[in-house]
Motif scaffolding. Structure first.
Motif, PDB file in Angstrom:
ATOM      1  N   GLN A  55       3.622  -3.160  -9.549  1.00  0.00           N
ATOM      2  CA  GLN A  55       3.073  -3.541  -8.786  1.00  0.00           C
ATOM      3  C   GLN A  55       2.279  -2.529  -6.774  1.00  0.00           C
ATOM      4  OE1 GLN A  55       1.939  -7.186  -8.565  1.00  0.00           O
ATOM      5  NE2 GLN A  55       0.986  -5.961  -7.430  1.00  0.00           N
ATOM      6  N   TRP A  56       0.737  -2.854  -7.276  1.00  0.00           N
ATOM      7  CA  TRP A  56       0.737  -1.587  -6.268  1.00  0.00           C
ATOM      8  C   TRP A  56       0.987  -3.056  -4.895  1.00  0.00           C
ATOM      9  CZ3 TRP A  56      -0.792   3.215  -6.387  1.00  0.00           C
ATOM     10  CH2 TRP A  56      -0.794   3.721  -7.314  1.00  0.00           C
ATOM     11  N   GLN A  57       0.756  -2.080  -3.854  1.00  0.00           N
ATOM     12  CA  GLN A  57       1.084  -2.993  -2.332  1.00  0.00           C
ATOM     13  C   GLN A  57       0.356  -1.892  -1.154  1.00  0.00           C
ATOM     14  OE1 GLN A  57       5.463  -2.502  -1.522  1.00  0.00           O
ATOM     15  NE2 GLN A  57       5.385  -4.978  -1.925  1.00  0.00           N
ATOM     16  N   LYS A  58      -0.708  -2.640   0.030  1.00  0.00           N
ATOM     17  CA  LYS A  58      -1.320  -1.686   0.903  1.00  0.00           C
ATOM     18  C   LYS A  58      -0.444  -2.332   2.371  1.00  0.00           C
ATOM     19  CE  LYS A  58      -5.630  -1.706   2.665  1.00  0.00           C
ATOM     20  NZ  LYS A  58      -4.836  -2.674   3.865  1.00  0.00           N
ATOM     21  N   ASP A  59      -0.238  -1.597   2.694  1.00  0.00           N
ATOM     22  CA  ASP A  59       0.580  -1.438   4.135  1.00  0.00           C
ATOM     23  C   ASP A  59       1.779  -2.111   3.953  1.00  0.00           C
ATOM     24  OD1 ASP A  59      -1.251   0.362   5.309  1.00  0.00           O
ATOM     25  OD2 ASP A  59      -2.663  -1.453   5.601  1.00  0.00           O
ATOM     26  N   GLY A  60       2.307  -2.768   2.928  1.00  0.00           N
ATOM     27  CA  GLY A  60       3.915  -3.299   2.386  1.00  0.00           C
ATOM     28  C   GLY A  60       2.887  -4.782   1.870  1.00  0.00           C
TER      29      GLY A  60
END
Length: 748
Positions: free
Chosen positions: A458-463
């Motif tokens: 699962q990818w995350q951007k800026d949390g």
């Protein structure tokens, strides 16, 4: 009268042009012919060329030609390729001083790669351009190899003398550089082997073999390249002798084994070998190997020899003791036991009839008696291999230990897939590049290929979670997605988060700048730079030669020459425009053809053309505009003016136009002081010209006048003329050629 002068000069010009055309065509160059070398004694006219032997490479040809060559002409002696083609000729020598000599000899040298039977030569002239007749074909060889060849079977540079083989062998030239670039002549027992020209020769018949470098029918003998002679015998028994299979190859100290050859002949001699070393005294048809002798282990073979046969050695038989086998671990020393993935340990051995046992942490694992073991738990594992040694019992050996560990955690490492530069790249793919299994002691093992597709991601951007991004990579295609990226990965009971990876992409927008001109005339001129984007809401700076000059002007008025560009700040990245170069005004950018002042025949029209400007205005001597194109028609004498524009800059050029005098250069003057024809007055196309040189010689060839910008004032006095009808000679020339020459008769 003026019309008669015009007719006279027109007729003269046509005759002169016709003469030039005739001269340009009237040259014939014959084929060059071999000539005597004056540096050698006797008559040395060559019929073929064998150069290079002893360093000699000097030959002469005779060149004959007819016609007229111009002053700058060159005669070039050319050589064809080995087939006689001049598609890419080689220039052998250039002759520059024979333009008035119709029969001369010239020396040349052939290139060092010249080798062939059909070389031709020819001579080419440059002014006029003419290609001469081709010569007949000649044998030409540069003999860079003039030492004896060495041929051998092994290619080791050692002359073998004789070779005995049961089947075909290959002989090769082995003592010269790049032997494949030459052609050769091969002989078998004095007979030429037709068609064999390579540096290797496959030999399938017995005979005496030797070779030469092929330097053609005339040069080969003087090349001194004859090789050594190799006596080749093809045949012998050819039966492929062997050792009879022994009853056992593993010997205990009380064991012995008799090795025997599978065929015998009373005419043969025998020699037994151990590890390729002859065994002293072992010359019979059998040899006994004793297991009680220290160091008996090794490879045994037998060799036969004799008159009329080729020496032949059998394949070896390996004899060993029970403990001489080996065991090798196949799997790595350290094995990570991964979730959902079983691991298999294995060993291999060269024991003849092995049995197996597996051990974990020193204890035997019941029922595991093959060369492989599937493991599901951590521990230290090894295999034990036992070899039954007949009368001397059994011997056991242990493999190397394999350490199987269960990871304490996993480490996921993100990286950019492909080249990435912050604020330069406009798109990028992030990927899980490495997965390490981390043991409790911190030791890391790379398990990327085993587990890359086994984790759930699962990818995350800026949390924050990115919906739908659950693969082991993610594609980022816009600067709107800039930020810090991580991925969370789970497998079995493990839940890991990767390192953070920053992405700073350049916007896909572009910005261009344009200018109202590119040439800066003076401080009073105005050039304005503007952008394709509205700069009112942008953070930007104008730069000159890389340095900031303004951050507030949405349109920039140029006050200096140099290279300008606009730099915008977009999301922390620089968006850079194209560059505009503002150049200083250079009057040399405007050129005229013809250049300088003009002299035109009376009643004719000449066209003058300008280049380098963006607009033009032509003014006649009355300051009346006569043209606004890049050219103007000139018909009258006087001072003409051109106003040429480059952008918003104007450049003014003036030139003088005069009428060509139609009278001829006089060849008689009368210095009697009556004011009529007292001085030598020549046309103004020659006089008062700083680029024209006027020279007058007396009857003894001495200069009496040598002037540029001649003022029509010779002679200034009549006192120098002591006789009636004195004859002088004149020459009128410019920097490139003689314009006029003739005689002046002075009458008192």
């Amino acid at each position: 009268m003026k019309q008669n002068y015009k007719s006279y000069y027109l007729t003269t010009l046509l005759v002169f042009l016709g003469f030039l055309q005739l001269s340009a065509q009237a040259i014939i160059i014959n084929a060059p012919e071999p000539a005597d070398n004056p540096n050698l004694a006797g008559n040395s006219v060559w019929g073929y060329i064998c150069a290079g032997n002893g360093g000699f490479n000097e030959y002469f040809v005779n060149v004959t030609w007819a016609g007229t060559a111009n002053a700058g002409n060159e005669f070039i002696l050319e050589l064809s390729d080995a087939s006689g083609s001049f598609s890419a000729p080689t220039e052998l020598v250039t002759v520059t001083d024979k333009n008035t000599v119709n029969d001369f000899d010239v020396s040349f040298s052939i290139p060092t790669d010249t080798r062939g039977l059909n070389y031709k030569m020819r001579v080419r002239s440059t002014d006029p351009v003419k290609i001469g007749t081709e010569s007949p074909a000649y044998n030409m060889f540069y003999m860079d190899i003039t030492n004896n060849l060495n041929i051998s079977e092994l290619g080791d540079g050692v002359p073998p003398g004789s070779v005995c083989a049961t089947g075909p062998i290959t002989l090769q030239v082995d003592n010269i550089p790049n032997p494949e670039t030459y052609q050769y002549i091969w002989y078998r027992s004095g007979t030429l082997l037709t068609g064999e020209t390579g540096h290797t020769l496959t030999v399938s018949q017995s005979g005496m073999y030797n070779a030469y470098v092929d330097y053609g029918p005339n040069c080969t003998g003087s090349g001194n390249t004859d090789s050594n002679i190799v006596d080749v015998t093809i045949g012998g028994t050819g039966s492929g002798i062997a050792i009879n299979p022994p009853s056992k190859t593993i010997l205990c100290p009380t064991d012995s084994e008799i090795l025997s050859i599978d065929q015998t002949d009373a005419a043969w001699s025998y020699q037994w070998y151990k590890n390729d070393v002859a065994i002293m005294g072992a010359i019979g048809t059998t040899y006994t190997v004793n297991g009680g002798v220290a160091g008996f282990e090794g490879d045994y073979a037998v060799e036969i020899s004799g008159t009329g046969i080729c020496t032949e050695r059998s394949a070896p038989v390996t004899m060993s003791n029970p403990g001489s086998y080996s065991i090798t671990r196949v799997n790595p020393e350290n094995v990570v036991l991964l979730p959902t993935i079983p691991q298999t340990l294995s060993v291999v051995t060269d024991a003849s009839s092995p049995t197996y046992k597996w051990f974990k942490n020193g204890g035997e694992i019941a029922g595991e008696t093959t060369s492989t073991l599937n493991v599901t738990e951590g521990g230290n594992y090894y295999a034990q291999v036992t070899e039954t040694g007949g009368s001397c019992g059994s011997t056991s050996k242990n493999s190397e230990t394999t350490v199987v560990v269960t990871p304490a955690s996993f480490e996921l490492v993100l990286d950019y897939a492909g080249n990435y530069t912050s604020c330069v790249s406009t798109s990028i793919v992030l990927e899980v590049a490495t997965i390490n299994a981390v043991a409790s002691d911190g030791t890391k093992t790379d398990v990327t290929e085993d587990l890359r597709n086994a984790f759930a991601y699962q990818w995350q951007k800026d949390g924050s979670t990115i919906s739908g991004q659950t693969g082991n990579s993610i594609s980022i295609a816009s600067n709107l997605e800039n930020g810090s990226y991580t991925v969370n990965a789970t497998i079995d009971t493990y839940n890991e988060t990767s390192n953070a990876l920053a992405v700073q992409l350049l916007t896909g927008d572009t910005v261009t700048i344009s200018s109202t001109g590119t040439v800066y005339c003076s401080a009073s001129d105005l050039i304005t730079l503007s952008a394709s984007l509205d700069l009112a809401t942008e953070s930007f700076e104008w730069q000159l030669d890389g340095s900031m000059i303004s951050t507030t002007n949405t349109n920039l008025n140029v006050s200096a020459t140099g290279t300008y560009r606009l730099v915008l700040n977009r999301d922390g990245c620089e968006l850079i425009s194209n560059e505009v170069t503002i150049s200083p005004l250079d009057e040399n950018l405007i050129s005229l053809e013809p250049a300088g002042n003009m002299v035109i025949p009376e009643g004719t029209t000449r066209t003058i053309t300008a280049s380098g400007g963006t607009a033009y205005r032509w003014m006649d001597p009355n300051n009346t505009e006569i043209s606004t194109s890049d050219s103007a028609a000139i018909t009258e004498p006087g001072t003409y003016t051109l106003i040429a524009s480059i952008g918003n800059c104007d450049i003014v050029r003036q030139f003088e136009v005069s009428i060509l005098d139609t009278f001829k250069v006089p060849n008689v003057i009368t210095v009697n002081g009556d004011g009529i024809n007292d001085q030598w007055v020549i046309p103004n196309s020659y006089s008062n010209r700083p680029d024209v040189n006027v020279i007058i010689y007396n009857g003894q060839g001495e200069e009496v006048l040598n002037e540029f910008d001649y003022k029509n004032n010779w002679p200034q006095t009549s006192t120098a003329f002591t006789k009636q009808n004195m004859v002088f000679y004149y020459k009128i020339r410019n920097a490139n050629e003689v314009l006029k020459q003739g005689t002046i008769t002075v009458i008192r």
